[in-house]
Design a protein around this motif. Structure first.
Motif, short mmCIF file in Angstrom:
data_model
loop_
_atom_site.label_atom_id
_atom_site.label_comp_id
_atom_site.label_asym_id
_atom_site.label_seq_id
_atom_site.Cartn_x
_atom_site.Cartn_y
_atom_site.Cartn_z
N ALA A 1 -15.00 -14.64 -26.61
CA ALA A 1 -15.78 -15.43 -25.67
C ALA A 1 -14.85 -16.39 -24.92
O ALA A 1 -13.82 -16.83 -25.45
N ASP B 1 -15.84 -21.55 -22.20
CA ASP B 1 -17.17 -22.12 -21.97
C ASP B 1 -18.25 -21.40 -22.77
O ASP B 1 -19.44 -21.65 -22.56
N SER C 1 -20.39 -15.17 -22.24
CA SER C 1 -20.80 -14.99 -20.86
C SER C 1 -21.18 -13.54 -20.62
O SER C 1 -20.68 -12.63 -21.30
N LYS C 2 -22.03 -13.29 -19.63
CA LYS C 2 -22.37 -11.93 -19.23
C LYS C 2 -21.45 -11.39 -18.14
O LYS C 2 -21.52 -10.22 -17.80
N THR C 3 -20.61 -12.25 -17.60
CA THR C 3 -19.80 -11.83 -16.45
C THR C 3 -18.30 -11.92 -16.70
O THR C 3 -17.51 -11.55 -15.82
N SER C 4 -17.88 -12.40 -17.86
CA SER C 4 -16.45 -12.46 -18.13
C SER C 4 -16.21 -12.55 -19.63
O SER C 4 -17.11 -12.88 -20.40
N THR D 1 -8.18 -13.32 -19.01
CA THR D 1 -9.60 -13.27 -18.69
C THR D 1 -9.89 -12.09 -17.76
O THR D 1 -9.16 -11.87 -16.79
N THR E 1 -13.05 -10.46 -15.42
CA THR E 1 -14.39 -10.70 -14.88
C THR E 1 -15.00 -9.39 -14.40
O THR E 1 -14.29 -8.49 -13.91
N ALA F 1 -23.23 -8.10 -14.10
CA ALA F 1 -23.46 -8.80 -15.36
C ALA F 1 -23.83 -7.82 -16.47
O ALA F 1 -24.55 -6.84 -16.25
N ALA G 1 -24.92 -11.56 -23.48
CA ALA G 1 -23.73 -12.40 -23.44
C ALA G 1 -22.70 -11.85 -24.41
O ALA G 1 -23.02 -11.47 -25.54
N ARG H 1 -20.08 -12.12 -26.94
CA ARG H 1 -19.58 -13.05 -27.94
C ARG H 1 -18.27 -12.54 -28.54
O ARG H 1 -17.98 -11.35 -28.50
#
Length: 625
Positions: free
Chosen positions: A146, A149, A152-155, A199, A201, A205, A209, A211
Motif C-alpha cells: 500500500a 497514504d 488505494s484503488k488507483t496506485s 509507485t 499508477t 480504478a 483498495a 492493501r
C-alpha cells in the motif's frame, strides 16, 4: 440451367455476395452459388420469406461484429451438416522475422492485447514475474505494498527490482491486480511507473483498495519474454514479438491476434437459432455471442474457443444454451444479468475458463430468476463453477434450479469461491434449489498482509453467502473443499438434506453455519434445517459441523463415518460406501446408512453423460442441409 433452392440461403468461403445464395456450392460455370458473408445472408433473410442460412465449413474472418435485431426474429444461422464453420474475430499475422534467441517479430498497425494464439493454442502474455508451470496459480505474481497514504484503488508501491527500470508505459502495457482476499482481479493500462518512489499508477480504478500483501503482474512487453509460448508488444517499432514453441512451423500454423470482442451481437432478437458454429479469436473483455433483450433464442451445439466470455444474456429471457463446448476462455462461460429470466443452460461442457480474467464463473447470473442450470460438465475455473448473485440493488434472483451438474477443480486461483454459490444480500427467500450435483476439488487461494500465500482458503463446495435464504440443498456430493463443504452464511429458512460430504482435512467441517456480524442482528441465521446428511473424511474428522453463532436451527438424523454426533438422532458408524478407496462413494445395497434414513445419490444422472433428451428440452440438432 441451375435450379436454386428457395428454402434456405447458403454461405461459403467459396461464395460471392453478388450471387443468389441459393446454392450450397458454386455452379459449374461459376455464375451462381452461395454467399460469401453472413451479413449478406442476414440481409437476404430480412428481405425474403426464407428464415434459414446454412454455413459451409471453413474459417470466416470477421472485420466487424455481425449485428442482429428484431428484423431477424425467427431466423437461423446453422452449420451445414457434417461441416465446421469457424467465425474468427482475429487478425492473422504474417511476415515474421527472426531476431535470434527463439524470438520472432512482425509489424502490426495496432498494438496487440492479451489474446494471441498460435495454431489455435492460446499463448501467455510475457509478464514481470516468472511463471513456474508446476505452480501456475501462485507463481508469476509480485507482492504489492500500500502507498504511504494507505490502500488505494488507483496506485500501489512495488519492491525495487520487481519492475525493470527500462519498462515504460505504452499502448499495450497492462497491469493485473488482486487485493489480499483475492475476490476479483482487475486489468488496467499502466499510467505511470515511478522507479524513484517505487509507485505504479493505474488508468482504471481497481474493484478493491490494494492493501499490502496483494498481488500484481505487469504484462505484454516484449522485453519481458522468457519462455516459449510467450508474446509481447514492442512499442518502439510497433511489432508483436513471439517466442513460439515450434519455430519451424509457427507461422504456417497461424499466429492470430484477437481484435473483436463480440462476433455476433443481438439487440431485441427473438426465436433466433445459432447452431453448430465455432466462435474463435475474440478478446477476453467481450462476449463472443452477446445477446441483449429478446426471448426464445436457441444456442446449441456450438464450440467456443479462445474467446472471452462465450455467451452473455443481458435481459434475454426464455432461451436455451445447450450442448455447447466452451473451452480456453479468457473470462466466463455463460453470463446472465439485468433480469435475464427463464433461461435453460444444460448439457454444456465448460472447461479451462478465466485464463486471463479470474473473478467470474463458468455459469453466472446477477439478477436472474427462473433459471435452470442442469447436467453441465464444468472443470478448471479460477473462481466459481456456478454463481448466482444478488447485491440488494433491485437485481434479485428467484426460483433458480442448479441440478445434476458435475463441477471439478474450480476456485483454484481465488478465495471465497468454489463449486456453487448463491449470494442473497436482500435476505428475501429465493425459493431456489441446489440438488444432485457432484463437486470435487473447490480450491481456495488468498494472500495475507505479509505477502504469504494462503492455500485451501475459503474454497467452499456449496456456499449460501451473505443472507441467502429459502434455498433447498439436497442430494449433492462434495469432496476436496476448504473450510466447509456446505456453507450457510446468515440467511433464514435454508434446508440441507441428504448431502454426502468427504473432507480431506480434519479441520474442514462438512457443514458450517455462521452469523454475518457486519450485517447486524438480522444476519443471524434462523430456521436452518440440517437433516439426514452423511459426512466422512479421508482422515478422521473432529466434527462434521461448525456452528458460529448459528441462531435457531434443527440439526438431526445426520451420520458421520467418524467424529462426533450432535443431534439426538445423529449417529457415528461406517456408512457402507461401495469402494471409497477408489473414489466410489455410492452406497452398497445393504449399507447401514440406508437404515438411518439416508438414501443413495443419483450418480448416473450427473453431468452431460447423465442427460437424457426429452421432447421439452431437445439437445441434438439434425440439419436438413
Amino acid at each position: 440451367m441451375t435450379t436454386t433452392d428457395q428454402t434456405a440461403f447458403y454461405v461459403s468461403t467459396q461464395g460471392k455476395d453478388s450471387w443468389s445464395g441459393r446454392l450450397a456450392a458454386p455452379n459449374a460455370d461459376g455464375t451462381d452459388g452461395p454467399f460469401a458473408s453472413l451479413e449478406k445472408a442476414r440481409d437476404a433473410m430480412r428481405s425474403s420469406d426464407t428464415d434459414t442460412t446454412y454455413i459451409r465449413g471453413g474459417t470466416y474472418r470477421l472485420d466487424e461484429t455481425l449485428t442482429l435485431d428484431s428484423r431477424d426474429d425467427g431466423h437461423g444461422f446453422l452449420a451445414y451438416k457434417g461441416e465446421t464453420p469457424v467465425l474468427s474475430g482475429g487478425q492473422r499475422v504474417t511476415g515474421f522475422a527472426s531476431e535470434g534467441g527463439g524470438l520472432y517479430s512482425a509489424k502490426l498497425s495496432i498494438a496487440n492485447g492479451l489474446d494471441v494464439s498460435i495454431g489455435g493454442v492460446r499463448q501467455q502474455a510475457a509478464q514481470t514475474g516468472d511463471v513456474d508451470p508446476t505452480a501456475p496459480a501462485t507463481s508469476g505474481w509480485h507482492m504489492l505494498k500500500a502507498g504511504t497514504d494507505g490502500a488505494s484503488k488507483t496506485s500501489f508501491n512495488f519492491s525495487a527490482g520487481d519492475i525493470p527500470s527500462t519498462l515504460k508505459p505504452h499502448a499495450g502495457l497492462v497491469v493485473q491486480t488482486f487485493d489480499t482476499e483475492r475476490l476479483k482481479d482487475d486489468i488496467s493500462s499502466v499510467k505511470t511507473i515511478d522507479q524513484y518512489h517505487h509507485t505504479l499508477t493505474l488508468d482504471d480504478a481497481a474493484s478493491y483498495a490494494l492493501r499490502s500483501g496483494g498481488t500484481y503482474r505487469v504484462m505484454n512487453d516484449a522485453s519481458l519474454i522468457r519462455d516459449a509460448g510467450e508474446f509481447g508488444w514492442r512499442a518502439s517499432d510497433g511489432k508483436l514479438v513471439v517466442k513460439p514453441e515450434h519455430p519451424a512451423s509457427f507461422e504456417a500454423d497461424g499466429v492470430v491476434v484477437a481484435r473483436l470482442g463480440s462476433l455476433i451481437k443481438t439487440a431485441g432478437t427473438s426465436n433466433l437459432s445459432i447452431e453448430g458454429l465455432t466462435f474463435a479469436d475474440a478478446r477476453h473483455d467481450g462476449a463472443a455471442l452477446s445477446m441483449q433483450g429478446g426471448q426464445g433464442n436457441s444456442v446449441g451445439g456450438n464450440h467456443f474457443v479462445n474467446v472471452g466470455t462465450a455467451v452473455s444474456l443481458d435481459g434475454t429471457d426464455g432461451s436455451r444454451i445447450a450442448g455447447n463446448h466452451m473451452e480456453h476462455l479468457g473470462a466466463n462461460g455463460v453470463s446472465m444479468f439485468h433480469a435475464a429470466d427463464g433461461n435453460s443452460i444444460y448439457a454444456n461442457t465448460i472447461e479451462h475458463i478465466g485464463l486471463i480474467a479470474k473473478g467470474g464463473a463458468a455459469i453466472g447470473g446477477t439478477g436472474s430468476s427462473e433459471t435452470l442450470v442442469r447436467n453441465n460438465d464444468i472443470t478448471d475455473a479460477p473462481r466459481y463453477g456456478v454463481s448466482f448473485k444478488e447485491w440488494d440493488d433491485g437485481q434479485v434472483n428467484r426460483n433458480n434450479t442448479v441440478e445434476f451438474n458435475r463441477i471439478h477443480h474450480v476456485g483454484q486461483e481465488t478465495a471465497d469461491g468454489g463449486g456453487i454459490e448463491m449470494l442473497g444480500r436482500s435476505g428475501t427467500a429465493m425459493g431456489s434449489i441446489i440438488r444432485g450435483n457432484e463437486l470435487i476439488d473447490t480450491g481456495g487461494l488468498a494472500t495475507d498482509g505479509q505477502g504469504n500465500w494462503l492455500t485451501d482458503h475459503k474454497g467452499w463446495g456449496i456456499s449460501l453467502d451473505d443472507l441467502t435464504s429459502g434455498v433447498i440443498v439436497r442430494d449433492n456430493f462434495v469432496k476436496g473443499f476448504a473450510w466447509a463443504g456446505i456453507y450457510v452464511h446468515g440467511g433464514d429458512g435454508n434446508l440441507l438434506e441428504n448431502n454426502f460430504g468427504v473432507s480431506s482435512r480434519a479441520e474442514d467441517p462438512f457443514i458450517r453455519v455462521e452469523w454475518v456480524p457486519k450485517a447486524g442482528a438480522d444476519a443471524r441465521p434462523h430456521d436452518t434445517t440440517i437433516i439426514r446428511n452423511l459426512a466422512a473424511g479421508d482422515l478422521p474428522i473432529d466434527q462434521y459441523w461448525k456452528l458460529l453463532s448459528p441462531g435457531s436451527l434443527t440439526m438431526d438424523g445426520n451420520l458421520a463415518a467418524n467424529g462426533r454426533a450432535f443431534g439426538p438422532n445423529d449417529a457415528v458408524f461406517n456408512p457402507g460406501f461401495t469402494d471409497s478407496a477408489r473414489g466410489d462413494y455410492s452406497l452398497k445395497e445393504n449399507a447401514d446408512a440406508l437404515s438411518h434414513g439416508i438414501h443413495d445419490l443419483s450418480w448416473s444422472s450427473m453431468g452431460v453423460d447423465g442427460y437424457h433428451a426429452d421432447s421439452s428440452m431437445p439437445l441434438f440438432w439434425d440439419h436438413a442441409a
